[in-house]
Write a protein that holds these residues in place. Structure first.
Motif, PDB file in Angstrom:
ATOM      1  N   ASP A 110      46.378  64.575  63.647  1.00 35.20           N
ATOM      2  CA  ASP A 110      47.080  65.193  62.523  1.00 35.20           C
ATOM      3  C   ASP A 110      46.871  64.336  61.276  1.00 35.20           C
ATOM      4  O   ASP A 110      46.565  63.137  61.368  1.00 35.20           O
ATOM      5  CB  ASP A 110      48.575  65.315  62.819  1.00 35.20           C
TER       6      ASP A 110
ATOM      7  N   HIS B  25      48.595  63.990  57.116  1.00 40.59           N
ATOM      8  CA  HIS B  25      49.509  64.442  56.056  1.00 40.59           C
ATOM      9  C   HIS B  25      49.228  63.657  54.778  1.00 40.59           C
ATOM     10  O   HIS B  25      48.811  62.489  54.840  1.00 40.59           O
ATOM     11  CB  HIS B  25      50.973  64.235  56.456  1.00 40.59           C
TER      12      HIS B  25
ATOM     13  N   HIS C 199      53.485  64.237  65.523  1.00 43.47           N
ATOM     14  CA  HIS C 199      52.752  65.515  65.531  1.00 43.47           C
ATOM     15  C   HIS C 199      51.470  65.406  66.356  1.00 43.47           C
ATOM     16  O   HIS C 199      51.160  66.293  67.157  1.00 43.47           O
ATOM     17  CB  HIS C 199      52.407  65.950  64.104  1.00 43.47           C
TER      18      HIS C 199
HETATM   19 MG    MG Z   1      51.664  67.632  61.023  1.00 44.75          MG
END
Ligand code: MG
Length: 164
Positions: A8, A10, A42
């Motif tokens: 993941d 961000h 995540h």
């Molecule tokens: Mg995420």
């Protein structure tokens, strides 16, 4: 045994809290996202879901769903572990790598491992969290965002069960 992998990314933005594996890390920016944007948790959830062939967190917890606005990712992790248990599987060990240029995460690693171990129902010795930089290269190195990678193993629980 089932193996799973997740990743993941961000963006970092001002005015957001930086939360990694449920730990509030003091920093000038935080990760941007619909939930608490805990990039490490995540990636781990996607690894667990991947091992069980249950899709990904975008399927389970859509970012269009208001229920997940500001959601605590550790609580979502608990839901994922329950979904896996329903299929008769349990985590054996996990290994999470956080890619971030700053801040220095070493002082928070054990608290992160503890948070994950509680939600996974695993001893700390089966829960690894690591942090690395990219030596200034790429978006992580430029401080524009953070990434995380995770792998996990699942084993069939004693009560059996069948994966879809
Ligand atoms: Mg995420």
């Amino acid at each position: 045994m089932r193996i799973g992998h997740g990743t993941d990314t961000h963006r970092l933005a001002p005015g957001r809290e930086l939360i990694l594996c449920g730990v509030h890390v003091p920093y000038e920016t935080g990760l941007l996202g619909h939930s608490d944007a805990d990039v490490a948790t995540h990636a781990l959830m996607d690894a667990l879901l991947g091992a069980a062939a249950l899709g990904d967190i975008g399927v389970l917890f859509p970012d269009t769903d208001e229920r997940y606005r500001g959601a605590c990712s550790l609580e979502l992790l608990q839901t994922v572990v329950h979904r896996i248990a329903e299929l008769g599987y349990a985590p054996v060990n996990v290994d999470v790598t956080i890619v971030a240029e700053k801040p220095r995460l070493r002082p928070y690693i054990d608290e992160m491992r503890k948070n994950l171990s509680e939600r996974l129902g695993l001893p700390m010795g089966c829960v690894s969290v690591k942090a690395t930089t990219t030596e200034g290269l790429g978006f992580e190195g430029e401080g524009k965002g953070m990434s995380a990678y995770a792998v996990c193993l699942l084993t069939q629980a004693t009560d059996g069960g069948n994966l879809p």
